[in-house]
Design an enzyme around this catalytic site. Structure first.
Site, PDB file in Angstrom:
ATOM      1  N   ASP A  71       0.830  -1.204   0.000  1.00 62.31           N
ATOM      2  CA  ASP A  71       0.000   0.000   0.000  1.00 62.31           C
ATOM      3  C   ASP A  71       0.863   1.252   0.000  1.00 62.31           C
ATOM      4  O   ASP A  71       0.520   2.261  -0.625  1.00 62.31           O
ATOM      5  CB  ASP A  71      -0.917   0.009   1.225  1.00 62.31           C
ATOM      6  CG  ASP A  71      -2.057  -0.990   1.102  1.00 62.31           C
ATOM      7  OD1 ASP A  71      -2.213  -1.572   0.010  1.00 62.31           O
ATOM      8  OD2 ASP A  71      -2.777  -1.189   2.089  1.00 62.31           O
ATOM      9  N   ALA A  72       1.994   1.200   0.723  1.00 65.10           N
ATOM     10  CA  ALA A  72       2.873   2.364   0.801  1.00 65.10           C
ATOM     11  C   ALA A  72       3.445   2.704  -0.571  1.00 65.10           C
ATOM     12  O   ALA A  72       3.514   3.875  -0.964  1.00 65.10           O
ATOM     13  CB  ALA A  72       3.998   2.103   1.799  1.00 65.10           C
ATOM     14  N   ASP A  75       0.640   4.183  -2.708  1.00 67.21           N
ATOM     15  CA  ASP A  75       0.380   5.576  -2.343  1.00 67.21           C
ATOM     16  C   ASP A  75       1.477   6.493  -2.873  1.00 67.21           C
ATOM     17  O   ASP A  75       1.214   7.639  -3.255  1.00 67.21           O
ATOM     18  CB  ASP A  75       0.273   5.714  -0.827  1.00 67.21           C
ATOM     19  CG  ASP A  75      -0.970   5.021  -0.265  1.00 67.21           C
ATOM     20  OD1 ASP A  75      -1.913   4.779  -1.044  1.00 67.21           O
ATOM     21  OD2 ASP A  75      -0.979   4.711   0.940  1.00 67.21           O
ATOM     22  N   GLU A 153     -12.885   3.660  14.739  1.00 67.38           N
ATOM     23  CA  GLU A 153     -13.151   2.245  14.471  1.00 67.38           C
ATOM     24  C   GLU A 153     -11.970   1.610  13.746  1.00 67.38           C
ATOM     25  O   GLU A 153     -11.230   2.300  13.039  1.00 67.38           O
ATOM     26  CB  GLU A 153     -14.401   2.091  13.580  1.00 67.38           C
ATOM     27  CG  GLU A 153     -15.653   2.738  14.123  1.00 67.38           C
ATOM     28  CD  GLU A 153     -16.761   2.775  13.085  1.00 67.38           C
ATOM     29  OE1 GLU A 153     -17.836   3.297  13.402  1.00 67.38           O
ATOM     30  OE2 GLU A 153     -16.543   2.285  11.942  1.00 67.38           O
ATOM     31  N   LYS A 155     -10.153  -0.220  10.739  1.00 65.78           N
ATOM     32  CA  LYS A 155     -10.383  -0.277   9.295  1.00 65.78           C
ATOM     33  C   LYS A 155     -10.119  -1.716   8.842  1.00 65.78           C
ATOM     34  O   LYS A 155      -8.969  -2.117   8.670  1.00 65.78           O
ATOM     35  CB  LYS A 155      -9.474   0.696   8.550  1.00 65.78           C
ATOM     36  CG  LYS A 155      -9.727   0.738   7.048  1.00 65.78           C
ATOM     37  CD  LYS A 155      -8.819   1.746   6.371  1.00 65.78           C
ATOM     38  CE  LYS A 155      -9.066   1.782   4.868  1.00 65.78           C
ATOM     39  NZ  LYS A 155      -8.734   0.486   4.213  1.00 65.78           N
ATOM     40  N   ARG A 176     -19.151  -3.117  -3.467  1.00 62.11           N
ATOM     41  CA  ARG A 176     -19.201  -1.678  -3.717  1.00 62.11           C
ATOM     42  C   ARG A 176     -19.132  -1.358  -5.204  1.00 62.11           C
ATOM     43  O   ARG A 176     -19.767  -0.423  -5.684  1.00 62.11           O
ATOM     44  CB  ARG A 176     -18.063  -0.963  -2.989  1.00 62.11           C
ATOM     45  CG  ARG A 176     -18.105   0.559  -3.216  1.00 62.11           C
ATOM     46  CD  ARG A 176     -17.221   1.300  -2.246  1.00 62.11           C
ATOM     47  NE  ARG A 176     -15.853   0.818  -2.295  1.00 62.11           N
ATOM     48  CZ  ARG A 176     -14.981   0.921  -1.285  1.00 62.11           C
ATOM     49  NH1 ARG A 176     -15.377   1.463  -0.155  1.00 62.11           N
ATOM     50  NH2 ARG A 176     -13.754   0.475  -1.396  1.00 62.11           N
ATOM     51  N   GLU A 213     -17.896  -4.905   5.755  1.00 60.83           N
ATOM     52  CA  GLU A 213     -16.720  -5.519   5.141  1.00 60.83           C
ATOM     53  C   GLU A 213     -16.768  -7.035   5.360  1.00 60.83           C
ATOM     54  O   GLU A 213     -17.025  -7.508   6.472  1.00 60.83           O
ATOM     55  CB  GLU A 213     -15.454  -4.951   5.788  1.00 60.83           C
ATOM     56  CG  GLU A 213     -14.200  -5.134   4.977  1.00 60.83           C
ATOM     57  CD  GLU A 213     -13.892  -3.928   4.089  1.00 60.83           C
ATOM     58  OE1 GLU A 213     -12.838  -3.932   3.446  1.00 60.83           O
ATOM     59  OE2 GLU A 213     -14.720  -2.986   4.043  1.00 60.83           O
ATOM     60  N   CYS A 451      16.844 -29.156 -14.501  1.00 60.40           N
ATOM     61  CA  CYS A 451      17.207 -30.189 -15.477  1.00 60.40           C
ATOM     62  C   CYS A 451      18.552 -29.953 -16.145  1.00 60.40           C
ATOM     63  O   CYS A 451      19.051 -30.832 -16.847  1.00 60.40           O
ATOM     64  CB  CYS A 451      16.122 -30.300 -16.547  1.00 60.40           C
ATOM     65  SG  CYS A 451      15.980 -28.829 -17.596  1.00 60.40           S
ATOM     66  N   CYS A 471      11.591 -31.105 -18.437  1.00 59.73           N
ATOM     67  CA  CYS A 471      12.264 -30.735 -17.188  1.00 59.73           C
ATOM     68  C   CYS A 471      11.485 -31.322 -16.006  1.00 59.73           C
ATOM     69  O   CYS A 471      10.289 -31.044 -15.854  1.00 59.73           O
ATOM     70  CB  CYS A 471      12.343 -29.216 -17.062  1.00 59.73           C
ATOM     71  SG  CYS A 471      12.963 -28.644 -15.460  1.00 59.73           S
TER      72      CYS A 471
END
Length: 708
Positions: A71-72, A75, A153, A155, A176, A213, A451, A471
């Site tokens: 995710d980083a 983003d 809450e 996520k 969604r 979710e 192989c 192989c």
């Protein structure tokens, strides 16, 4: 280039080498290029590459549930695109779709359903300053701003879902999608063990859409993977991917094998009932209606307290029973929510804080090479053991040769490891500052580790490949795939046994499975006589597997599960499929042109024809005879609940072996609904439509079969 973006840049370059992000002119971008300096040309090219790459990752994440980057990193791609579009201003037309915070999870094969009220996503941030900026913006929208309380809450990391209840009964379950419409997965409601077919009590609205979710708990995920490891099957990569794949599978699933959960925390349309006065009240109502609600929600009176709650939740996330990837801060008061309003894709009264993925550093001990069934050589880093998010990590994928070259990873290097989706360990950065004075770039061997054949690599290919069809390592993977649940599903024949049979040369190709005796299985593997007998029995039963599963198990070029389903529906049996020409394949609905070309080339090969002929001679894929002569010929059966003695897969096989077909939904065309313990909403649908309901024993009698 920004130092922090190096890993993302390498992935972009990798995509370019794969031909995925080839320079495709965006409308008006070439014209815009005429108005920029030569020095900006490279930035324009990068902007275009970013747009294409973001679209590719959106498709992988939202539609295929197969993310390739963290995710980083994702983003970071979007952030650089924002900066580039801002730099060029009006000289370059913007692409709003690339920067939208809401993806589109709709896929082919499912009916579509419109939401009664638009289903939104959430704005996201990864910094404390972003959280506080959200609070300040909200205070400008809500008047007076003095009484602002928040609900914090977890996520949940799963698939966003909307459940519609009418008169207390579940009537529709929709993903969604694009926010306006989604995939109708009502037929899969029975796979979610915590989703009630009816609301509790009587104080519920006449019609209500509840949003939440669908997810898989860590315990359930580990149980599933443990069973696969014990049977020598590939494990799944993350709870989210498995949850999405299970809910959106076109194959009937055994609820005892994959048990999904759901949690509700939002509201769509509501008729015949007052709207809740706050988020806190909504969560209380959801629980009173007998629906799973958020248990870790916390109401706080300031943004300072909200931030502390976010941090506290983050500190506990490794101890939670379910996967989360952040925390959601919501304005509690419903009047304030209305005043704040919504943007194109998200409410202005809520924000999601995304936690940074767990990251640790360790050293590379060595690089192992794995041979896939198609001949692709995948490098895997062997690491000094390190603890990451509660797991002991010793290996991490290095993706392919191109990625290794671009990262310049070397044995002995200090690397940073992250867990993509909290599950998959991945090398995300190489710390060259800690590299020793004596090191050498990793050089791919030119011989196949399986192989000894010469490896080849095209100029535009990111991978080295073994082209030897004989192989042993490739044959092991091919047979593993054929016997797996993705293929014909031969239970009890795990990876270790398959490898032993192939290495002994008793099984050289897939058709050799059908000449095995129990004595031979015992002689060449570590299976007991009883286990070997069950394996041989499972092999014999697989002769009656539907053509679509045989085709899927063969792993032919360009053909995935959906393509195999389409081909199985088009052709009567294996010989007819083998005789198909490219013009015949072009008539198969859903096959892409490139898939048609790849499959036509494969079918024209003498080796493929010999393999298909041997399978047909063994009685494999002869579905037309079964369909015409079976006791359930032409009849459609639907299952609900857990059957007393049959697994869902075996029950499906019985119906198909008797010439019938299994559907996921109850319709007017349904012949019988087979009900087990804890039936879902299908039972109510069958009653309403007048569809006869039977039990397992009656199914066995009708199919003239006996339980396993």
């Amino acid at each position: 280039m920004r130092p922090w973006f190096s890993s993302v840049a390498r992935r972009l370059a990798l995509g370019a080498s794969l031909g995925v992000v080839a320079l495709t002119v965006i409308p008006n971008l070439s014209c815009a290029a005429r108005s920029v300096s030569v020095a900006e040309t490279e930035s324009l090219r990068r902007l275009e590459l970013l747009r294409v790459e973001i679209a590719r990752h959106d498709d992988l994440y939202f539609r295929k549930a197969q993310p390739e980057i963290s995710d980083a990193d994702y983003d970071a791609l979007k952030q650089e695109l924002r900066e580039l579009e801002s730099r060029f201003g009006r000289r370059v037309p913007r692409d709003p779709a690339a920067l939208r915070d809401m993806g589109d999870d709709r896929v082919s094969g499912f009916p579509k359903a419109r939401h009664r009220m638009r289903m939104l996503s959430l704005e996201k941030t990864t910094t404390e300053s972003g959280v506080r900026a959200f609070d300040q913006a909200l205070r400008r929208l809500v008047k007076p701003p003095a009484e602002i309380a928040y609900v914090v809450e977890p996520k949940f990391d799963g698939l966003a879902i909307s459940a519609t209840y009418e008169e207390g009964r579940l009537v529709r379950l929709v993903t969604r999608g694009n926010g306006e419409e989604g995939d109708d997965v009502t037929a899969a409601a029975g796979r979610i063990r915590t989703l009630p077919p009816r609301l509790a009590g009587a104080a519920w609205p006449r019609v209500v859409e509840v949003r939440g979710e669908v997810f898989l708990t860590f315990a359930e995920f580990e149980r599933i993977n443990r069973g696969r490891r014990e049977n020598g099957r590939p494990t799944f990569s993350s709870p989210r991917n498995l949850a999405v794949g299970t809910l959106k599978s076109l194959e009937p699933e055994d609820r005892e094998v994959r048990q999904l959960d759901v949690v509700f925390f939002g509201l769509g349309a509501i008729d015949g009932h007052a709207a809740p006065a706050s988020q806190t009240q909504l969560l209380e109502w959801i629980a009173q209606w007998g629906l799973p609600s958020v248990e870790d929600a916390r109401r706080v009176d300031s943004i300072d307290d909200a931030w502390r709650a976010v941090q506290e939740l983050g500190g506990r996330r490794s101890h939670l029973a379910f996967p989360i990837d952040g925390a959601v801060i919501k304005l509690d008061d419903a009047v304030g929510q209305t005043a704040a309003g919504v943007s194109e894709v998200a409410p202005r009264w809520a924000i999601a804080f995304k936690y940074a993925p767990a990251r640790v550093g360790t050293r590379v001990r060595g690089v192992a090479l794995q041979v896939g069934r198609t001949g692709v050589i995948t490098p895997v880093a062997e690491l000094e053991p390190v603890a990451l998010a509660g797991a002991r990590i010793t290996r991490a994928t290095l993706h392919n040769a191109s990625e290794m070259e671009r990262s310049d990873l070397r044995v002995g290097d200090f690397v940073w490891i992250e867990r993509m989706g909290e599950i998959i360990p991945a090398v995300v950065a190489v710390d060259t500052a800690q590299r020793g004075t004596v090191s050498a770039p990793f050089v791919f061997p030119r011989d196949c580790p399986g192989c000894g054949a010469l490896l080849v690599r095209a100029l535009d290919d990111a991978n080295w490949r073994c082209t030897n069809d004989d192989c042993p390592a490739r044959q092991v993977r091919k047979v593993e795939h054929y016997v797996s649940d993705e293929g014909v599903g031969i239970r009890g024949l795990g990876a270790a046994s398959v490898e032993a049979l192939v290495r002994s040369q008793r099984v050289r190709e897939i058709p050799d499975l059908y000449t095995l005796t129990a004595a031979e299985v015992t002689a060449h593997t570590r299976l007991s006589a009883a286990q070997a007998a069950r394996v041989v029995d499972a092999i014999q039963r697989s002769r009656k597997a539907p053509l679509r599963r045989v085709i899927a198990g063969l792993g032919l070029p360009g053909i995935g599960p959906a393509g195999a389903n389409a081909l199985g529906a088009r052709f009567a049996d294996l010989p007819q499929f083998a005789a198909a020409r490219e013009s015949d394949l072009q008539q198969v609905e859903g096959l892409r042109p490139e898939s048609v070309r790849a499959l036509a080339t494969a079918l024209s090969a003498e080796r493929t024809q010999q393999l298909l002929a041997r399978l047909a001679a063994a009685g494999v894929g002869a579905q037309s005879a079964t369909a015409d002569a079976g006791t359930l010929a032409g009849k459609e059966v639907v299952f609900t609940g857990t059957l007393p003695t049959l697994s869902r897969r075996r029950a499906t096989e019985l119906v198909e072996e008797a010439g019938g077909r299994v559907a996921d939904r109850v319709t007017a065309a349904t012949w019988r609904l087979v009900a087990g313990r804890n039936p879902a909403s299908k039972l109510h649908q069958a009653t309403a439509l007048g569809v006869p309901v039977i039990e397992e024993a009656e199914l066995l009698r009708l199919a003239e079969a006996a339980p396993e």
